[in-house]
Scaffold this motif. Sequence first.
Motif, mmCIF file in Angstrom:
data_model
loop_
_atom_site.group_PDB
_atom_site.id
_atom_site.type_symbol
_atom_site.label_atom_id
_atom_site.label_comp_id
_atom_site.label_asym_id
_atom_site.label_seq_id
_atom_site.Cartn_x
_atom_site.Cartn_y
_atom_site.Cartn_z
ATOM 1 N N GLN A 199 -36.286 -3.643 6.414
ATOM 2 C CA GLN A 199 -35.978 -2.234 6.202
ATOM 3 C C GLN A 199 -36.051 -1.813 4.739
ATOM 4 O O GLN A 199 -36.269 -0.627 4.446
ATOM 5 N N ILE A 200 -35.880 -2.756 3.825
ATOM 6 C CA ILE A 200 -35.785 -2.360 2.408
ATOM 7 C C ILE A 200 -36.975 -2.789 1.553
ATOM 8 O O ILE A 200 -37.100 -2.352 0.411
ATOM 9 N N LEU A 201 -37.872 -3.638 2.104
ATOM 10 C CA LEU A 201 -39.015 -4.095 1.320
ATOM 11 C C LEU A 201 -40.242 -3.241 1.611
ATOM 12 O O LEU A 201 -40.475 -2.810 2.748
ATOM 13 N N ASP A 202 -41.034 -3.038 0.582
ATOM 14 C CA ASP A 202 -42.270 -2.275 0.722
ATOM 15 C C ASP A 202 -43.392 -3.138 1.298
ATOM 16 O O ASP A 202 -44.429 -2.631 1.708
ATOM 17 N N ASN A 203 -43.185 -4.453 1.293
ATOM 18 C CA ASN A 203 -44.181 -5.370 1.847
ATOM 19 C C ASN A 203 -43.464 -6.520 2.540
ATOM 20 O O ASN A 203 -42.247 -6.650 2.445
ATOM 21 N N ASP A 204 -44.194 -7.339 3.258
ATOM 22 C CA ASP A 204 -43.589 -8.471 3.955
ATOM 23 C C ASP A 204 -43.018 -9.467 2.950
ATOM 24 O O ASP A 204 -43.635 -9.740 1.920
ATOM 25 N N PHE A 205 -41.836 -9.977 3.281
ATOM 26 C CA PHE A 205 -41.280 -10.996 2.388
ATOM 27 C C PHE A 205 -41.946 -12.333 2.681
ATOM 28 O O PHE A 205 -42.576 -12.524 3.715
ATOM 29 N N ARG A 206 -41.801 -13.281 1.773
ATOM 30 C CA ARG A 206 -42.523 -14.545 1.851
ATOM 31 C C ARG A 206 -41.576 -15.691 2.220
ATOM 32 O O ARG A 206 -40.681 -16.021 1.454
ATOM 33 N N GLU A 207 -41.803 -16.262 3.387
ATOM 34 C CA GLU A 207 -40.973 -17.378 3.827
ATOM 35 C C GLU A 207 -41.292 -18.634 3.027
ATOM 36 O O GLU A 207 -42.445 -18.907 2.699
ATOM 37 N N MET A 208 -40.251 -19.400 2.759
ATOM 38 C CA MET A 208 -40.433 -20.695 2.118
ATOM 39 C C MET A 208 -40.895 -21.727 3.146
ATOM 40 O O MET A 208 -40.826 -21.494 4.361
ATOM 41 N N ALA A 209 -41.324 -22.875 2.668
ATOM 42 C CA ALA A 209 -41.797 -23.938 3.564
ATOM 43 C C ALA A 209 -40.710 -24.350 4.547
ATOM 44 O O ALA A 209 -40.982 -24.678 5.706
ATOM 45 N N THR A 210 -39.452 -24.363 4.104
ATOM 46 C CA THR A 210 -38.323 -24.600 5.005
ATOM 47 C C THR A 210 -37.463 -23.346 5.014
ATOM 48 O O THR A 210 -37.100 -22.827 3.959
#
Length: 376
Positions: free
Chosen positions: A285-296
């Motif tokens: 809801q608050i990011l302008d783009n997709d956030f980036r998941e870490m490997a874990t």
Amino acid sequence: MFLSEKERDETIWACRFCMMCHCADRVGQVVRRESYTPRGRGAIIFGLDEGLLDYDEGVADIMYTTLNDRMIQHWCVGNYDHEELVIDTRARIFEKGMAPEEVKSYTRNLRNNPVQGGNPAKILADTGVTLDDESDTLLFCGPAARGSQQATLIAAGKLFNQAGQAFKVLAEEPSSGWALYQLGDFEGAKQLSVLLADKIRQSNVATVVALDADSYRMLMGRTTRFGGDLKGIKILHINAVLAGWLKDDRLSVAQKITDAVTYHDPCVLARYFEDSDSPRYILSQILDNDFREMATSQKQANCCGAGGMLAVHRADVSEDVAVMRIDEARETGASVLVSGCPRCDETFKKAMAAKGIEDIRVSNLVELVAEAIGTE
């Protein structure tokens, strides 16, 4: 202790013969000695029980050099609770007066001074946050938010105001007792559990919202098991509360965050309470783009280095574990590492300062929401 004798015996037996979780044991990866792995600890505890080994300084060092982040149990095919086995052994060491000196000093100080850090009521009032002494909702801040991470506390207070949710805080907020429980000082944990529960009940609230993930876990179960009476009081974590406010349009996003963001799941929230959805909904809801998941991530998320109060005895190992997690975040290309617990933030920031890491910054999810909402 929180394991029955049968559970304890079965866990010792299972741990001393198995190494399947070693790939997930960050302390073992840092120290690189078999005795500091779950299997090593299981064999040592068996030796202590059978009289083959004596409690000594070396045993104490091994038992206090652990994360207790439930990653081991999560990986265990038999679902054995290695964390509680370690805490039980710490309690035996503590009762014998053989805990490491820094552990003795830490627990003694916390017992004698259960109210540490700044006064949350003053911190909030000084920044223009409105408190309501008649509210039936209490914000429990935790030690990091009253200390080095006051920006998270202030952001939370402003979001409560923005959402139109009246709330109060404990001006003299004591420790939840979490640290003492983890370090094996069960009498101290009982003392603080009863003290905090009494203060919460005297405040006449129906709901407690916790900023600190470890305090949340304590309030959700251990406080009662150590004698604190919280019957009838609802306990929530701030992440779930913020997600609810966004869904109900009690908070409106003014400007979405354009930074590249990755998220660190605190061990308590991801593995003990299995809530990895709330923070991801908030970020959506608050990011302008997709956030980036870490490997874990989520249930597999590696610890920040604060688990099991590791830094009290082995700050060096805690720092190395934190850097390993920070490196996972950096590998995503994100410029902001967000977490859902002030203690995680504090641990990351200390490690980054010590190692001179400057290509990524740390922010609590609460602060990021406040930035997007525009609470200033």
